[in-house]
Each structure stands twice: as structure tokens, then as C-alpha cells.
Design a protein around this motif. Structure first.
Motif, PDB file in Angstrom:
ATOM      1  N   UNK A  61       0.814  -1.218   0.000  1.00 38.85           N
ATOM      2  CA  UNK A  61       0.000   0.000   0.000  1.00 38.85           C
ATOM      3  C   UNK A  61       0.842   1.259   0.000  1.00 38.85           C
ATOM      4  N   UNK A  62       1.897   1.281   0.799  1.00 38.21           N
ATOM      5  CA  UNK A  62       2.686   2.498   0.970  1.00 38.21           C
ATOM      6  C   UNK A  62       3.991   2.499   0.187  1.00 38.21           C
ATOM      7  N   UNK A  63       4.457   1.333  -0.233  1.00 38.41           N
ATOM      8  CA  UNK A  63       5.731   1.240  -0.917  1.00 38.41           C
ATOM      9  C   UNK A  63       6.927   1.215   0.019  1.00 38.41           C
ATOM     10  N   UNK A  64       6.690   1.181   1.323  1.00 37.97           N
ATOM     11  CA  UNK A  64       7.802   1.113   2.278  1.00 37.97           C
ATOM     12  C   UNK A  64       8.584  -0.171   2.071  1.00 37.97           C
ATOM     13  N   UNK A  65       9.895  -0.051   1.914  1.00 38.27           N
ATOM     14  CA  UNK A  65      10.739  -1.230   1.727  1.00 38.27           C
ATOM     15  C   UNK A  65      10.946  -1.920   3.065  1.00 38.27           C
ATOM     16  N   UNK A  66      10.597  -3.191   3.136  1.00 35.41           N
ATOM     17  CA  UNK A  66      10.722  -3.978   4.362  1.00 35.41           C
ATOM     18  C   UNK A  66      12.006  -4.802   4.389  1.00 35.41           C
ATOM     19  N   UNK A  67      12.437  -5.258   3.228  1.00 30.96           N
ATOM     20  CA  UNK A  67      13.682  -6.028   3.136  1.00 30.96           C
ATOM     21  C   UNK A  67      14.078  -6.153   1.683  1.00 30.96           C
ATOM     22  N   UNK A  83      17.467 -15.281  -4.130  1.00 21.71           N
ATOM     23  CA  UNK A  83      17.121 -13.909  -3.747  1.00 21.71           C
ATOM     24  C   UNK A  83      15.765 -13.824  -3.054  1.00 21.71           C
ATOM     25  N   UNK A  84      14.765 -14.523  -3.588  1.00 19.64           N
ATOM     26  CA  UNK A  84      13.433 -14.466  -2.997  1.00 19.64           C
ATOM     27  C   UNK A  84      13.431 -15.020  -1.580  1.00 19.64           C
ATOM     28  N   UNK A  85      14.124 -16.154  -1.398  1.00 19.24           N
ATOM     29  CA  UNK A  85      14.169 -16.780  -0.075  1.00 19.24           C
ATOM     30  C   UNK A  85      14.853 -15.854   0.922  1.00 19.24           C
ATOM     31  N   UNK A  86      15.969 -15.249   0.513  1.00 18.79           N
ATOM     32  CA  UNK A  86      16.696 -14.342   1.398  1.00 18.79           C
ATOM     33  C   UNK A  86      15.819 -13.154   1.773  1.00 18.79           C
ATOM     34  N   UNK A  87      15.181 -12.522   0.782  1.00 19.87           N
ATOM     35  CA  UNK A  87      14.349 -11.355   1.058  1.00 19.87           C
ATOM     36  C   UNK A  87      13.157 -11.701   1.948  1.00 19.87           C
ATOM     37  N   UNK A  88      12.502 -12.809   1.671  1.00 24.49           N
ATOM     38  CA  UNK A  88      11.342 -13.208   2.477  1.00 24.49           C
ATOM     39  C   UNK A  88      11.749 -13.551   3.899  1.00 24.49           C
ATOM     40  N   UNK A  89      12.846 -14.282   4.062  1.00 22.50           N
ATOM     41  CA  UNK A  89      13.297 -14.638   5.407  1.00 22.50           C
ATOM     42  C   UNK A  89      13.660 -13.400   6.218  1.00 22.50           C
ATOM     43  N   UNK A  90      14.312 -12.431   5.594  1.00 25.34           N
ATOM     44  CA  UNK A  90      14.652 -11.211   6.306  1.00 25.34           C
ATOM     45  C   UNK A  90      13.395 -10.435   6.683  1.00 25.34           C
ATOM     46  N   UNK A  91      12.419 -10.400   5.793  1.00 21.32           N
ATOM     47  CA  UNK A  91      11.161  -9.719   6.112  1.00 21.32           C
ATOM     48  C   UNK A  91      10.437 -10.426   7.249  1.00 21.32           C
ATOM     49  N   UNK A  92      10.432 -11.749   7.226  1.00 21.18           N
ATOM     50  CA  UNK A  92       9.772 -12.516   8.290  1.00 21.18           C
ATOM     51  C   UNK A  92      10.492 -12.350   9.615  1.00 21.18           C
ATOM     52  N   UNK A  93      11.818 -12.320   9.567  1.00 21.71           N
ATOM     53  CA  UNK A  93      12.576 -12.111  10.800  1.00 21.71           C
ATOM     54  C   UNK A  93      12.293 -10.731  11.376  1.00 21.71           C
TER      55      UNK A  93
END
Length: 206
Positions: A61-67, A83-93
Motif C-alpha cells: 500500500x505504501x511502498x515502504x521497503x521492508x527487506x 534472492x526471494x528466499x533471502x528477502x522473504x526470510x529477512x522480512x519474516x525475521x
């Protein structure tokens, strides 16, 4: 018996922080977020930390970068560190939860500089993201780089949609192809397919 290895961990290369320091905290549209993915993907292979792939997780919604994530297979020695796994894991952490689409949470977008491979397709399915934005789909990445993307089912987009994941494709497609072409034309790259089916500098031209 005694297990000799009981844990592992990965971290983003230091150069990623340099790149992200120049990025606004919130990016207004999918093109802006994809441009970041392209920048990271190009630098990742030039730095020798992994293949030409990157991903950006943001608040849809806002475009804020989470990871962000880059392919870290070569840097980590771990085949799962796409890349997807790394980005998702960092966002989940960062969120403290495995489900980025859990109750009370804003919808999350994952932007990647090409269609997920077979492994990352599963990671997207179970991550809770609401939107997947990709630069393109098709077998160009395999022809240009030599990577094996795995046996993706032809109805993969429909399967994601059935699980509440909106898919948008062909966002800055040509930029992705330019990066893959550059990678494939290098004489010193490593294509790390499993089972001895990859290629490295010592096998170029064979």
C-alpha cells in the motif's frame, strides 16, 4: 553419533547497504521497486556474491521497503539462498512471524527481476505475500545464463491467484534481460546447477 553441524546463518554482503542507502524508504510504484531489484541483481554478479537475481519486499500500500535479498548461493555455499528466499526470510525475521499476510498485517509485495524458479515458487506460496511483481517470465533466463529453473507447472500464476497472490508481470523486462545477457557473456561466471550440471570458468566453451 554426534552432529558436527547444527546451525547455519547468512547475511547480506556489505555492498547491499551501500546501494540501499541511496534508496528512499518508501518507493511509490512497482517500477521504482523493480529498479532497485535490477540494481542489486547487476551488482550482485559483478561483486561475485551470487547470480544475477534480486528481490525487494515492500508494503504493497505504501511502498515502504521492508527487506531486500540477493542470490547468495556462492557467498554462502548454500543452494537454497536464492534472492526471494533471502528477502522473504529477512522480512519474516523483521516482522517476527512466518506469515507476512497474517491477520492485522498490511498486504506485502515481493518484486523479483524474473519469474521464481521451482524452489522460490514454493517459498512465495507459503510466505503470505499478497502480490508478486516480476520483470518477466519464460525461458530467456535459462538460455541467456545456463541456469536450470526447474519444472515449473504451466498454471503457476493461476495457482498463486487461487491462494490470494496477485501476479503482475513484464515490469521493466528489458532491464532484466540486459542483466542476464551480461552475466551469460562473462567468461568467469559460475552457473551452479546441482548434480555436476553447472559450469564454471574452467568449463567455459566446452
Amino acid at each position: 553419533m554426534e552432529l558436527t553441524t547444527t546451525r547455519f546463518g547468512v547475511g547480506l554482503p556489505g555492498w547491499v547497504a551501500e546501494e540501499i542507502a541511496r534508496v528512499e524508504p518508501a518507493l511509490p510504484d512497482v517500477e521504482a521497486r523493480m529498479r532497485v531489484a535490477h540494481r542489486l541483481a547487476r551488482r550482485n554478479h559483478r561483486e561475485g556474491t551470487g547470480g544475477p537475481f534480486a528481490a525487494v519486499v515492500s508494503d504493497a500500500a505504501t511502498g515502504e521497503v521492508l527487506s531486500v535479498g540477493v542470490n547468495l548461493v556462492l557467498a554462502s555455499g548454500l543452494s537454497g539462498m536464492h534472492a526471494e528466499v533471502v528477502a522473504l526470510c529477512l522480512a519474516q525475521a523483521g516482522a517476527g512471524t512466518w506469515d507476512l499476510g497474517g491477520a492485522g498485517r498490511p498486504p506485502v509485495e515481493l518484486a523479483v527481476n524474473w519469474r521464481p524458479c521451482a524452489m522460490c515458487y514454493g517459498a512465495v506460496l507459503w510466505s503470505g505475500v499478497a502480490r508478486l511483481v516480476i520483470a518477466g517470465e519464460g525461458d530467456e533466463v535459462e538460455h541467456l545464463t545456463g541456469f536450470d529453473e526447474g519444472p515449473m507447472r504451466p498454471d503457476w500464476k493461476e495457482q498463486l491467484a487461487a491462494r490470494g497472490v496477485d501476479v503482475r508481470t513484464d515490469v521493466l523486462r528489458d532491464e532484466a534481460l540486459d542483466t542476464f545477457r551480461e552475466y551469460g557473456e562473462r567468461s568467469d561466471v559460475v552457473v551452479y546447477n546441482g548434480g555436476g550440471r553447472g559450469r564454471g570458468p574452467e568449463t567455459q566453451g566446452s
